[in-house]
Design an enzyme around this catalytic site. Sequence first.
Site: not given
Lengths: 286, 286, 286, 286
Positions: A229-230
């Site tokens: 994530l990210d």
Amino acid sequence: MTAQTETTHWILTLSCPDGPGIVHAVAGMLAEHGGNITESQQFGDPYSGRFFMRVQVESAASREDLVSAVTPLAARFDMTWNLDTAGRPMRTLLLVSRAAHCLVDLLYRERSQHLPIDVVGVVGNHRDLEDIAAFYDKPFHHVPVTKDTKPQAEAALRELITGTGAELVVLARYMQILSDEMCRDHAGRIINIHHSFLPSFKGAGPYRQAHDRGVKIIGATSHYVTGDLDEGPIIEQDVERVDHTHTIDDLVRIGEDTERRTLARAVRWHAEHRVLLDGHRTVVFR
Amino acid sequence: MTAQTETTHWILTLSCPDGPGIVHAVAGMLAEHGGNITESQQFGDPYSGRFFMRVQVESAASREDLVSAVTPLAARFDMTWNLDTAGRPMRTLLLVSRAAHCLVDLLYRERSQHLPIDVVGVVGNHRDLEDIAAFYDKPFHHVPVTKDTKPQAEAALRELITGTGAELVVLARYMQILSDEMCRDHAGRIINIHHSFLPSFKGAGPYRQAHDRGVKIIGATSHYVTGDLDEGPIIEQDVERVDHTHTIDDLVRIGEDTERRTLARAVRWHAEHRVLLDGHRTVVFR
Amino acid sequence: MTAQTETTHWILTLSCPDGPGIVHAVAGMLAEHGGNITESQQFGDPYSGRFFMRVQVESAASREDLVSAVTPLAARFDMTWNLDTAGRPMRTLLLVSRAAHCLVDLLYRERSQHLPIDVVGVVGNHRDLEDIAAFYDKPFHHVPVTKDTKPQAEAALRELITGTGAELVVLARYMQILSDEMCRDHAGRIINIHHSFLPSFKGAGPYRQAHDRGVKIIGATSHYVTGDLDEGPIIEQDVERVDHTHTIDDLVRIGEDTERRTLARAVRWHAEHRVLLDGHRTVVFR
Amino acid sequence: MTAQTETTHWILTLSCPDGPGIVHAVAGMLAEHGGNITESQQFGDPYSGRFFMRVQVESAASREDLVSAVTPLAARFDMTWNLDTAGRPMRTLLLVSRAAHCLVDLLYRERSQHLPIDVVGVVGNHRDLEDIAAFYDKPFHHVPVTKDTKPQAEAALRELITGTGAELVVLARYMQILSDEMCRDHAGRIINIHHSFLPSFKGAGPYRQAHDRGVKIIGATSHYVTGDLDEGPIIEQDVERVDHTHTIDDLVRIGEDTERRTLARAVRWHAEHRVLLDGHRTVVFR
């Protein structure tokens, strides 16, 4: 019998281990097919040892001929490559939640022919933006997501991607996390907009985090989605100056502008085959 | 008997719990002393509930008179406050290591009268920048720092601060970490320049980290130094666009420009009493 | 009998010849009416000798009471002033032609409550944008303009302004020149967006001019409309970097983003009474 | 007999009428000389019909061999071209007056090896900056200019250019206008920094003009000098945001930063052969 005079503008992108002779070989192959190079960019990454090239060429050769010509070159240099016609709108599926700004912006840009995408549908986990999709004559698919229905929702999503023939999925402030499997299966074909200047303020509530930390500039980041994530490869970032008078709500409002223009640039560059993956980094031939 | 006609430009800064009547009380007090307000800024922070004010006023009143007038107001509103004459160069000690760009920049700006500081000395843990200090007629103090001599070095530093009467210490790419005690004792009076867009890339080698992450914009952050490394209140940040072609060395070179202008702004604003502390955030009355 | 506890947030703006005692007098008047100042900005222009102030105040006083209190002050200091309630959407008429980007942007921002305006109608000299107005439930008025019908068109426009009670007219890429009389009668109440970084590239075809000159940055300018074309007081400007690869069409496309965000800022600041006229310049209390 | 293994990094730049086969021919020629292309950029200008190329290549071939190979190609395609070794510092003469900021900046960047120039001398029409030249061990030549002595001054300047073997002349805020003849004789080899965002505010006192017009952004422009004042081909521009509070002196101070970084970029790109002339515009291969 007359010669074929109709020409096509092609975009050829490729990457391979760096070494001598690549440009010459590619330029030679294109010259043999009567190609006139109108735009060409190369980059050799000294860190990864990989070579990247994007060449726009006008030629009367057919796709089959070009593919036949590239294939042995690709084998010789161990290339990953892609061939497309220039200007062809990329079939794109937009995923949204409740925030309208990125959706409005992308649809407006498509309609005004400022973005080479063909939006084949809008998927929302809420119905809030249905009227906007309708105004732009786009099919809207309501796919609600709860903890329990997540697998079903993702299955529906996969079906929509297949059914619409989408080549690109854009998370236009979708706010839902896709499964690792989904990310892997569509690697390099899902673009997200994160509302912070990554790697600052990962995760939820980035504007609240930014306000707490008292930063003087906020930003947005558009990146390919990975299971981490990210942490996906960054395509584009942009920023805006803020100061102590701005509330969190002000940051949200100011950030909307940054988000939509950052996302629009990333989508444009992807759709024009200007973004090449270099490990977890990107080469962007602007 | 003739009236005193000589006037002074004063800067009064204050902060206190927010509430009605503060501006009126301050403006009234200044009016009683024949003050003509030439610049005034206020801010009430809805998050911290604190009120901030910076007022520049021309008055024939003496410092003693003004202090006497402010003191009861400060008690009534529970104010933290400061009174200084406008334009007075702030006595400043510069701490450097081997990188010259911030030192050259600050000394040039002082000489060209673009920065209201009076550099009272340059301290280097290496001798590399001694000639630059000499060119600008500044005393250079070599205070080497090793693991073992850290306490002695800091003692020498404290002595230099006291001896030079420095009101402000600027870490102009000093590369050494000050002790918690040192930070506490000089809270709000030591400014650092960090070569990243904080909170991204804390700690060592931020340009290497930025390159690894593939960011499209790099930045610099000027902040007050606290015991919590790279977490002090941010005064100013600035950024520069980069792309895939830039090596780590390129980022270092590009970053130097961002660092020196970010630091120069922070020092200017501090020296002009434009920066007020609001918890771990800053109010900057630009 | 109980005290009135309902309070209103007021915005008072004023300008007058500079001199001592103004802030004190205003703050005193507000204190007498139980006003709590939540935001206040002042500026004394050393060139024009004028003083400007914008103060946001929370008070239980009625409009009549405040007007009665300000009136003698205004007379004493020779003030131009305005009193409004904070957050009240300003009645705004949008004038458009064929280009949609500014219209789409302003209507979207109004709907998302990011711009304190109440669009009371859209006037187009062409019908192209009628559907966008309809989508946002705004009355669309088709007022064609030709050389011969210009006076009638302007008469129709005046009637629409009166009929809708518009306080502000925004030329959202209207492409028509208003008469001197029209400009005079609505001085400081008509905002235009010019698609260049004024004073560069006045008049027609600014992007073509910019391309010819080979500039490396293009811009947009939002200003009040005066009889002197492209010479009105500037409210806001913004820019974008371009390079030799950009065609004139690219500049047009890139410029659209700059135009819409520059115009949106100018409209916001005007609607929030943050823009004060200082001769042919503006004071913008951001 | 052993093969020569020593290689050189070469930069070849060229421009010619656009047409098919150029890239292929150049790449082929370089391949024949064992060249490994490490960086390459092309651009075909649809307006001027000209093609531009900059290629960086590593090869063991001698200069003579390469020149012999390029010459027939150049004849065939009607090329203007240049061959240089990469990283070679360009011999540069700096012309100054009284303002120090650009001089200090360029000399600092040379010393820190961030700018590939070899400053062979500093010429001042005043003696103010002599000490700065001395600090950096550069010969300083005082060549005063008055209305009457202009021709003699220019003759002295020409002698200095010849005597020092300067390839590039930089007007680092020189404030004197060169004769048409001088400009013509050194076309494309004299770079100026103008302290405005051209074409706004040509001529004298640009910051005063900018203040009068009330612009919200100021800029600087670096361009090649031609006989047509402030009309030469633009190499680089940059800007900085300002507001109503800034006096003309503030604009001058803020502008210094913009000027020096704009000029430094232009000089860097020129010294690295990244700037090619396309009529009165430039192609900049950044």
